[in-house]
Scaffold this motif. Structure first.
Motif, PDB file in Angstrom:
ATOM      1  N   PHE A  59      -1.864  24.703 -97.603  1.00  0.00           N
ATOM      2  CA  PHE A  59      -2.381  25.808 -96.800  1.00  0.00           C
ATOM      3  C   PHE A  59      -3.683  26.291 -97.415  1.00  0.00           C
ATOM      4  O   PHE A  59      -3.904  26.173 -98.625  1.00  0.00           O
ATOM      5  CB  PHE A  59      -1.356  26.948 -96.675  1.00  0.00           C
ATOM      6  N   ARG A  60      -4.546  26.801 -96.568  1.00  0.00           N
ATOM      7  CA  ARG A  60      -5.893  27.222 -96.981  1.00  0.00           C
ATOM      8  C   ARG A  60      -6.027  28.728 -96.824  1.00  0.00           C
ATOM      9  O   ARG A  60      -5.751  29.277 -95.750  1.00  0.00           O
ATOM     10  CB  ARG A  60      -6.939  26.491 -96.152  1.00  0.00           C
ATOM     11  N   GLN A  61      -6.438  29.380 -97.884  1.00  0.00           N
ATOM     12  CA  GLN A  61      -6.656  30.822 -97.864  1.00  0.00           C
ATOM     13  C   GLN A  61      -8.053  31.100 -97.298  1.00  0.00           C
ATOM     14  O   GLN A  61      -9.036  30.539 -97.748  1.00  0.00           O
ATOM     15  CB  GLN A  61      -6.524  31.397 -99.269  1.00  0.00           C
ATOM     16  N   GLN A  62      -8.112  31.981 -96.301  1.00  0.00           N
ATOM     17  CA  GLN A  62      -9.328  32.166 -95.525  1.00  0.00           C
ATOM     18  C   GLN A  62     -10.165  33.367 -95.948  1.00  0.00           C
ATOM     19  O   GLN A  62     -11.069  33.751 -95.222  1.00  0.00           O
ATOM     20  CB  GLN A  62      -8.965  32.329 -94.031  1.00  0.00           C
ATOM     21  N   PHE A  63      -9.879  33.964 -97.095  1.00  0.00           N
ATOM     22  CA  PHE A  63     -10.612  35.168 -97.485  1.00  0.00           C
ATOM     23  C   PHE A  63     -12.117  34.905 -97.560  1.00  0.00           C
ATOM     24  O   PHE A  63     -12.933  35.696 -97.124  1.00  0.00           O
ATOM     25  CB  PHE A  63     -10.114  35.681 -98.846  1.00  0.00           C
ATOM     26  N   ASN A  64     -12.498  33.788 -98.127  1.00  0.00           N
ATOM     27  CA  ASN A  64     -13.905  33.441 -98.298  1.00  0.00           C
ATOM     28  C   ASN A  64     -14.200  32.202 -97.467  1.00  0.00           C
ATOM     29  O   ASN A  64     -13.828  31.090 -97.821  1.00  0.00           O
ATOM     30  CB  ASN A  64     -14.212  33.181 -99.782  1.00  0.00           C
ATOM     31  N   GLN A  65     -14.883  32.383 -96.326  1.00  0.00           N
ATOM     32  CA  GLN A  65     -15.172  31.266 -95.442  1.00  0.00           C
ATOM     33  C   GLN A  65     -16.093  30.239 -96.093  1.00  0.00           C
ATOM     34  O   GLN A  65     -16.057  29.056 -95.758  1.00  0.00           O
ATOM     35  CB  GLN A  65     -15.805  31.782 -94.137  1.00  0.00           C
ATOM     36  N   GLN A  66     -16.938  30.681 -97.015  1.00  0.00           N
ATOM     37  CA  GLN A  66     -17.864  29.771 -97.673  1.00  0.00           C
ATOM     38  C   GLN A  66     -17.182  28.950 -98.769  1.00  0.00           C
ATOM     39  O   GLN A  66     -17.633  27.846 -99.085  1.00  0.00           O
ATOM     40  CB  GLN A  66     -19.036  30.568 -98.279  1.00  0.00           C
ATOM     41  N   LEU A  67     -16.118  29.488 -99.336  1.00  0.00           N
ATOM     42  CA  LEU A  67     -15.435  28.799-100.429  1.00  0.00           C
ATOM     43  C   LEU A  67     -13.919  28.966-100.263  1.00  0.00           C
ATOM     44  O   LEU A  67     -13.263  29.665-101.033  1.00  0.00           O
ATOM     45  CB  LEU A  67     -15.893  29.360-101.781  1.00  0.00           C
ATOM     46  N   PRO A  68     -13.340  28.309 -99.250  1.00  0.00           N
ATOM     47  CA  PRO A  68     -11.886  28.433 -99.046  1.00  0.00           C
ATOM     48  C   PRO A  68     -11.116  27.753-100.174  1.00  0.00           C
ATOM     49  O   PRO A  68     -11.586  26.780-100.775  1.00  0.00           O
ATOM     50  CB  PRO A  68     -11.671  27.715 -97.708  1.00  0.00           C
ATOM     51  N   VAL A  69      -9.926  28.269-100.445  1.00  0.00           N
ATOM     52  CA  VAL A  69      -9.094  27.739-101.518  1.00  0.00           C
ATOM     53  C   VAL A  69      -7.830  27.133-100.912  1.00  0.00           C
ATOM     54  O   VAL A  69      -7.172  27.760-100.076  1.00  0.00           O
ATOM     55  CB  VAL A  69      -8.722  28.844-102.527  1.00  0.00           C
ATOM     56  N   ASP A  70      -7.502  25.905-101.349  1.00  0.00           N
ATOM     57  CA  ASP A  70      -6.317  25.213-100.854  1.00  0.00           C
ATOM     58  C   ASP A  70      -5.195  25.265-101.883  1.00  0.00           C
ATOM     59  O   ASP A  70      -5.434  25.117-103.089  1.00  0.00           O
ATOM     60  CB  ASP A  70      -6.638  23.747-100.550  1.00  0.00           C
TER      61      ASP A  70
END
Length: 214
Positions: A59-70
């Motif tokens: 799953f991908r965390q969408q807090f930072n659209q420029q640098l998403p975290v998986d």
């Protein structure tokens, strides 16, 4: 000709369930909506051919659209494991995912239940070609053509009550080995978290941990 055509599609459907016969893994994604489950299959939430199982998921965390975290999901392989979860509606940071391969649509259960701050990604086997007509072009990788010819011939012998030709059987086996070698992908071995960073050792025969002295 009709018998051969039907047997060919049956053979392709069986190959679809073997990881080493599938040349590619594909990843599909969907933004979470807070649902307990999502449908997987044609026309479903994940609009892809219905898979028999998940190869991997994250799953991908969408807090930072420029640098998403998986973050990887831990896949629960059995309904019994999912049933052991007490509070299935818990909304928190996701950890596990269970896929129920129902037909015609599968059902995907992430847990804890993610909201729209997360995007769910599932990786499944590419759908192998199913032939709609006898004049349809083969769009599989080149190494599949010999395997189709020799293995379909092998399927036809018992269908008509004929003895199997040994040369054909060897050709069919060799062609399958070539595809297996081409498609083989072996993930790196991962140790359970409980065994990492600890002294002592693990007894593989007795399935228990031996702590370090002192």
């Amino acid at each position: 000709m009709n018998d051969s055509f039907n047997l060919l599609n049956m053979m392709m459907a069986q190959w679809q369930r073997r990881r080493y016969m599938v040349y590619e893994l594909v990843t599909a994604s969907k933004v979470a909506t807070g649902q307990i489950s999502y449908t997987v299959g044609p026309g479903g939430d994940f609009d892809i051919p219905r898979p028999s199982k998940l190869e991997s998921a994250f799953f991908r965390q969408q807090f930072n659209q420029q640098l998403p975290v998986d973050y990887p999901f831990t896949i629960l392989r059995a309904r019994e494991d999912y049933n052991r979860i007490g509070l299935k509606t818990l909304n928190a940071f996701p950890q596990f995912i269970f896929y129920d391969a129902a037909n015609p649509l599968g059902n995907l259960f992430p847990w804890p239940v993610p909201n729209n701050q997360y995007e769910i990604h599932i990786t499944v086997m590419q759908q192998l070609q199913q032939f709609a007509g006898m004049d349809e072009e083969i769009t599989l990788p080149p190494e599949y053509k010999a395997a189709l010819m020799w293995n379909l011939t092998l399927e036809l012998y018992p269908f008509y009550g004929l003895p199997v030709n040994e040369i054909v059987a060897k050709k069919a086996e060799a062609s399958m080995r070539i595809i297996e070698e081409a498609n083989a992908q072996i993930p790196r071995l991962q140790m359970p978290g409980s065994l990492q960073g600890r002294g002592g050792s693990y007894n593989i025969y007795g399935d228990y941990y031996i702590g370090s002295a002192g």
